[in-house]
Scaffold this active site. Sequence first.
Site, PDB file in Angstrom:
ATOM      1  N   ASP A  33       0.833  -1.208   0.000  1.00 57.93           N
ATOM      2  CA  ASP A  33       0.000   0.000   0.000  1.00 57.93           C
ATOM      3  C   ASP A  33       0.869   1.260   0.000  1.00 57.93           C
ATOM      4  OD1 ASP A  33      -2.315   1.464   0.021  1.00 57.93           O
ATOM      5  OD2 ASP A  33      -2.654   1.272   2.174  1.00 57.93           O
ATOM      6  N   ARG A  35       0.086   7.535  -2.907  1.00 52.34           N
ATOM      7  CA  ARG A  35       0.474   8.643  -2.021  1.00 52.34           C
ATOM      8  C   ARG A  35       1.952   8.990  -2.190  1.00 52.34           C
ATOM      9  NH1 ARG A  35      -1.313   6.078   3.299  1.00 52.34           N
ATOM     10  NH2 ARG A  35      -1.523   4.301   1.916  1.00 52.34           N
ATOM     11  N   ARG A  67      -0.242   9.267 -10.101  1.00 50.89           N
ATOM     12  CA  ARG A  67      -0.330   8.010  -9.352  1.00 50.89           C
ATOM     13  C   ARG A  67       0.304   6.852 -10.127  1.00 50.89           C
ATOM     14  NH1 ARG A  67      -3.601   7.332  -5.170  1.00 50.89           N
ATOM     15  NH2 ARG A  67      -4.218   5.256  -5.840  1.00 50.89           N
ATOM     16  N   SER A 110      -7.208  -5.486  -5.496  1.00 44.89           N
ATOM     17  CA  SER A 110      -8.331  -6.063  -4.748  1.00 44.89           C
ATOM     18  C   SER A 110      -9.602  -5.985  -5.589  1.00 44.89           C
ATOM     19  CB  SER A 110      -8.528  -5.317  -3.422  1.00 44.89           C
ATOM     20  OG  SER A 110      -9.107  -4.054  -3.645  1.00 44.89           O
ATOM     21  N   ASN A 118     -10.760  -2.598  -5.588  1.00 51.14           N
ATOM     22  CA  ASN A 118      -9.987  -1.654  -6.417  1.00 51.14           C
ATOM     23  C   ASN A 118     -10.628  -1.466  -7.792  1.00 51.14           C
ATOM     24  OD1 ASN A 118      -6.689  -2.775  -5.275  1.00 51.14           O
ATOM     25  ND2 ASN A 118      -7.969  -1.141  -4.483  1.00 51.14           N
ATOM     26  N   LEU A 162      -6.692  -5.126   7.309  1.00 54.61           N
ATOM     27  CA  LEU A 162      -6.421  -6.199   6.350  1.00 54.61           C
ATOM     28  C   LEU A 162      -7.106  -5.982   5.006  1.00 54.61           C
ATOM     29  CD1 LEU A 162      -6.440  -9.395   8.599  1.00 54.61           C
ATOM     30  CD2 LEU A 162      -4.499  -8.313   7.473  1.00 54.61           C
ATOM     31  N   SER A 163      -8.103  -5.086   4.962  1.00 50.15           N
ATOM     32  CA  SER A 163      -8.738  -4.721   3.689  1.00 50.15           C
ATOM     33  C   SER A 163      -9.138  -5.931   2.845  1.00 50.15           C
ATOM     34  CB  SER A 163      -7.821  -3.793   2.881  1.00 50.15           C
ATOM     35  OG  SER A 163      -7.584  -2.602   3.587  1.00 50.15           O
TER      36      SER A 163
HETATM   37  C1  FPP Z   1      -2.454  -0.002  -3.216  1.00 43.66           C
HETATM   38  O1  FPP Z   1      -1.701   1.189  -3.190  1.00 43.66           O
HETATM   39  C2  FPP Z   1      -1.853  -0.799  -4.234  1.00 43.66           C
HETATM   40  C3  FPP Z   1      -2.447  -1.184  -5.408  1.00 43.66           C
HETATM   41  C4  FPP Z   1      -3.843  -0.873  -5.747  1.00 43.66           C
HETATM   42  C5  FPP Z   1      -1.721  -1.892  -6.436  1.00 43.66           C
HETATM   43  C6  FPP Z   1      -0.398  -2.485  -6.078  1.00 43.66           C
HETATM   44  C7  FPP Z   1       0.059  -3.110  -7.313  1.00 43.66           C
HETATM   45  C8  FPP Z   1       1.319  -3.207  -7.699  1.00 43.66           C
HETATM   46  C9  FPP Z   1       2.454  -2.699  -6.887  1.00 43.66           C
HETATM   47  C10 FPP Z   1       1.557  -3.788  -9.047  1.00 43.66           C
HETATM   48  C11 FPP Z   1       1.546  -5.283  -9.121  1.00 43.66           C
HETATM   49  C12 FPP Z   1       2.005  -5.593 -10.477  1.00 43.66           C
HETATM   50  C13 FPP Z   1       2.325  -6.787 -10.975  1.00 43.66           C
HETATM   51  C14 FPP Z   1       2.949  -6.858 -12.295  1.00 43.66           C
HETATM   52  C15 FPP Z   1       2.031  -8.032 -10.260  1.00 43.66           C
HETATM   53  P1  FPP Z   1      -2.255   2.559  -3.750  1.00 43.66           P
HETATM   54  O2  FPP Z   1      -1.428   2.941  -4.895  1.00 43.66           O
HETATM   55  O3  FPP Z   1      -3.706   2.495  -3.938  1.00 43.66           O
HETATM   56  O4  FPP Z   1      -1.863   3.479  -2.556  1.00 43.66           O
HETATM   57  P2  FPP Z   1      -2.512   4.813  -1.993  1.00 43.66           P
HETATM   58  O5  FPP Z   1      -3.248   4.369  -0.781  1.00 43.66           O
HETATM   59  O6  FPP Z   1      -1.313   5.630  -1.679  1.00 43.66           O
HETATM   60  O7  FPP Z   1      -3.378   5.425  -3.040  1.00 43.66           O
END
Ligand code: FPP
Length: 234
Positions: A15, A19, A28, A60, A63, A183-184
């Site tokens: 996560d 941000r 983003r 998720s 998401n 844990l979302s």
């Molecule tokens: C939550 O952080 C994270 C996600 C929605 C995606 C995480 C996915 C990856 C790192 C990519 C995986 C890729 C492969 C190829 C398997 P956020 O970005 O929503 O964080 P925020 O709370 O800061 O908005």
Amino acid sequence: MKEIKLPVHLALIMDGNGRWATRRLRPRAFGHRAGVQNMFRICGHAFHLGVQIVTVFALSAENLTRPQEELDELYGLFRTFFDKKKDKLLELGARINVIGDLSALPADVQVSMRALMEETAQRTASLLNICVNYGARQDVLQAVNRAVALGRFVDDASFHALLLTAGVPDPDLIIRTGNEMRLSNFLLYQAAYAELYFSPKMWPEFSRRDLEKALVNYASRSRRFGGLRGKEQA
Ligand code: FPP
């Protein structure tokens, strides 16, 4: 790192990508790209240290309510790393298992994910589960519905076998970055006795050293699984 008791199964809630980017006045998408790079760095280090199973929460089910533009960016990353640059995933040396409802993803992404799962199916040393359009409640409900359809009562073992993580031991340690402590909807049934570790760092800045600190912290914990173990036991 000196010899310590490692988790067999490490799960990661990556996560804070968005941000991290926003704080740098970047879009983003920049954070998600940095997040993928860090996923390779941290999973590679975990396997190198001797962790056998790593499960990452890549997308998720919830998401999928994000703006289409952000989803297209994430699908683009899946497209890149399951297809053109699949060597990065293959180099981890692990069997790749994508867990979740893939039917909502673009067809070409589904095809490349299935192909990579097949290509690595014979690998036995380590396993990387990538959760995509995954929700733990949804998984529990589909397992219950399957049991009902089969006309069966289930116990813990037979219920596990109906979950998307069938055959995978429960996570020993779940690390969540991004300064959030929840844990979302991730591995809720399987996390019953997982140790939880929360890092204030945003995922792209969570380093190999931070992983080692989390593992040392895990090794210091007394896991009693509801019973009495160690000092307390007469
Ligand atoms: C939550 O952080 C994270 C996600 C929605 C995606 C995480 C996915 C990856 C790192 C990519 C995986 C890729 C492969 C190829 C398997 P956020 O970005 O929503 O964080 P925020 O709370 O800061 O908005």
